[in-house]
Design an enzyme around this catalytic site. Structure first.
Site, mmCIF file in Angstrom:
data_model
loop_
_atom_site.group_PDB
_atom_site.id
_atom_site.type_symbol
_atom_site.label_atom_id
_atom_site.label_comp_id
_atom_site.label_asym_id
_atom_site.label_seq_id
_atom_site.Cartn_x
_atom_site.Cartn_y
_atom_site.Cartn_z
ATOM 1 N N GLY A 105 0.802 -1.211 0.000
ATOM 2 C CA GLY A 105 0.000 0.000 0.000
ATOM 3 C C GLY A 105 0.837 1.262 0.000
ATOM 4 N N ARG A 132 10.016 -24.440 1.468
ATOM 5 C CA ARG A 132 9.189 -24.532 2.665
ATOM 6 C C ARG A 132 8.151 -25.647 2.599
ATOM 7 N NH1 ARG A 132 8.122 -18.073 3.856
ATOM 8 N NH2 ARG A 132 10.276 -17.598 4.434
ATOM 9 N N GLU A 142 0.259 -9.088 -0.466
ATOM 10 C CA GLU A 142 -0.120 -10.470 -0.176
ATOM 11 C C GLU A 142 -1.559 -10.769 -0.550
ATOM 12 O OE1 GLU A 142 -0.112 -13.736 3.481
ATOM 13 O OE2 GLU A 142 0.868 -11.796 3.768
#
EC number: 1.3.5.1
Length: 629
Positions: free
Chosen positions: A15, A298, A405
């Site tokens: 943002g 991951r 995200e």
């Protein structure tokens, strides 16, 4: 008419970068945040930000960064945006430097870089173990300069409730609520950028994310017609310390700096870890993935921990063995203290143990949604994205953009560590530049929004608040949210099965009905946190249904989405002409032909309606499977 104006929802890296680029182009920006901007969740990112600078002389290349990102995401990300992001990463780092970000450096004064998961080269720039905080503060200072000049206006402690859509379905502003006074107001704008972060609270408390990472803003856009994409792909970070209130992230940098993950070879071994000889330790990541060891991607690391604890019964800890050791005790204490000080302090504070003298106990926790709001891009002639195109980061609703995200654009089926700060910064910058192009294309014949539209939407939102305040059921939103987190963790977690996913969809429908009559427990018209939470919880349940239905429909294993019933094991032999490997590769290509597609979810009254889009594979077509062995 007055100059076109823009609303940005969210004060994190995405943002703030969007705000910075729009304000720098001369267009006024109104920035909305649930809290003070400097508390945005970007400050929690620890380990670093990826960019190919090759300060370690390993002959790293931007091309390899592109390949690692594409393969790490199991080929599911559209490749032109990935290419453009990796190519622009070095320039972003230099821009952050000029903003005053205090990156860690080598004794020679070069930017230091560390190793991160899913790669073999050191390409992660960092500021100790608080990189996100340093980056956010750097961009925030630049935005404050525009704020002092009157080009940016901040509305902190305001919550976005809904979009204002005109008769043609074009986004023309928002309705928001003051979280202190509960005043509901409409704000007109010529474009809106959603940069509201992730949705990790779907899995709370088994999540590393802030209590504000509900995904509510993205869900509200989805319920008004914006598409969600690839929501079923949710990353479980392999190394989180377990807690009663939440799980706390122990950065992947711990593995990148030489940390080793292990368990005792003997089930039920309760000896202090320092007394267990090396020969009696199982360093399972190093054995399962010898090419990458402890820095494997991951998703693979999380599943390996799941296998060792849940299937092999080798976990440690007093809660059923749901833990393994993350060991730093063999490393130089001064070196690790300088590079990982922030996470060491977190572990000391909440576990009461010094990680330099005793291994940390960790387990996978919900961390990052690869999916999010669908956004467009315009491919350039060189295979990246066309600079300044109004299509870049535009949702399917005209005038509505998304970045950070809460969009789906860069990570495919699995995110590589340290690509999150990169994608948040890069996507925010691109979204801001795209909005500028969009505004310039509006011309001078812009029409004012009909007053009846904001008036009707304000009345609708006030009615929702009133209904929630009047409810007198026996349930509370907090009890329902606890059950939601337990449900998602148990049935839509690291390992999934169709019967459990079908069951989860039915249970979500029950939770949705229970929430309709849940009592808030307070009727205050000033700073009523239960009201705001109940509204967010309804949006979380809608998102949970999107995640679950997408996972149920996708009968394959790809990245963070793993269904053992549809797993195709990689044979030990890997060479052309080996019949077993050739048969496996044929199956892998056939599976890609069926499932190498983006899941698109559209909201309906009967739940999400799914469709699929082809993935742009123009940069690095999938010729062979990802294999970290």
């Amino acid at each position: 008419m007055s100059k076109p104006n823009v609303i940005v929802i969210g004060g994190g890296l995405g943002g703030l970068w969007a705000t910075l680029r729009i304000a720098d182009a001369g267009f006024p920006v109104t920035l909305f945040s649930l809290f003070e901007v400097k508390r945005s969740h970007s400050v929690c990112a620890q380990g670093g930000i990826n960019a190919v600078l090759d300060t370690k002389g390993q002959h790293d290349s931007i091309g390899q960064h592109i390949i690692d990102t594409i393969k790490g995401g199991e080929y599911l990300a559209n490749q032109p945006p990935v290419k453009a992001m990796c190519e622009d990463a070095p320039g972003l780092i230099r821009t952050f430097e000029r903003m005053g970000v205090t990156f860690s450096r080598t004794p020679e004064g070069l930017l230091d870089q560390r190793l991160f998961g899913g790669v073999k080269n050191k390409r992660t720039c960092f500021a100790g173990a608080s990189t996100g905080q340093q980056l956010l503060y750097g961009v925030d200072q630049q935005v404050r300069r525009f704020e002092s000049e009157g080009k940016v206006v901040k509305h902190e402690w305001w919550e976005f409730l809904s979009l204002l859509l005109d008769a043609d379905g074009i986004c023309r502003g928002i309705v928001a609520m003051d979280l202190k006074s509960l005043e509901v107001r409409a704000f007109a704008a010529d474009a809106v950028v959603v940069a509201s972060g992730g949705m990790g609270q779907l899995y709370a408390p088994k999540s590393t994310t802030s209590t504000n990472s509900t995904g509510a803003a993205a869900s509200r856009c989805y319920r008004q017609g914006a598409w969600m994409a690839n929501a079923e792909f949710f990353q479980f970070h392999p190394t989180a310390m377990m807690g009663h209130d939440k799980n706390r992230l122990m950065s992947e940098a711990a593995r990148g700096e030489g940390g080793r993950i292990w368990v005792p070879k003997t089930p039920g071994d309760r000896r202090p870890p320092k007394t267990i000889p090396e020969a009696e330790r199982f360093y399972f990541l190093e054995e399962f993935f010898p090419a990458y060891g402890n820095t494997v991607a991951r998703d693979e690391a999380a599943r390996a921990i799941w296998t060792v604890t849940r299937q092999m019964g080798l976990g440690i800890g007093g809660d059923g063995g749901d833990r393994v050791y993350l060991d730093l005790t063999h490393l130089d204490a001064a070196f690790i203290g300088a590079r990982l000080g922030a996470i060491l302090e977190i572990y000391r504070k909440f576990a009461g143990v010094d990680p330099m003298t005793e291994p940390m106990e960790i387990f996978p926790a919900a961390h990052y949604g690869m999916g999010g709001l669908w956004v467009d891009f315009e491919r350039s002639a060189d295979g990246g994205i066309q600079p300044d195109s109004p299509r870049n980061h535009a949702t399917n609703i005209p005038g509505l953009y998304a970045c950070g995200e809460c969009d789906y654009a860069y990570h495919g089926a699995n995110r590589l560590g340290a690509n999150s700060l990169l994608s948040a910064s890069y996507s925010g910058r691109v979204a801001g530049e795209s909005v500028v192009s969009y505004l310039k294309g509006l011309g001078s014949d812009r029409r004012a929004l009909a007053p009846a539209i904001p008036q009707a939407e304000i009345a609708r939102q006030q009615a929702i608040n009133a209904d929630l305040m009047r409810a007198e059921g026996s349930d509370t939103p907090y009890r329902i949210q606890k059950e939601l987190g337990a449900l998602m963790t148990a049935k839509v977690g690291v390992v999934r099965s169709n019967p459990e996913l079908e069951s989860a969809l039915g249970e979500l429908a029950v939770l949705r009905e229970r929430l309709r009559n849940a009592r808030l427990g307070e009727s205050s018209t000033w700073s009523n946190q239960s009201l705001a939470f109940a509204r967010q919880l309804g949006d979380m349940i809608e998102l949970a249904a999107v995640v679950t239905k997408g996972a149920l429909a996708r009968d394959e294993c790809r990245g963070a989405h793993y269904k053992p019933a549809f797993h195709i094991p990689i044979p030990e032999g890997r060479f052309a002409g080996d019949p077993e490997f050739e048969a496996y590769r044929d199956r892998w290509h056939a599976n890609n032909a069926q499932w190498l597609k983006t899941t698109i979810a559209e909201h309906t009254d009967d739940g999400p309606r799914l469709s699929y889009q082809e993935v742009d594979l123009s940069v690095y077509p999938p010729t062979e499977p990802r294999d970290y062995r």
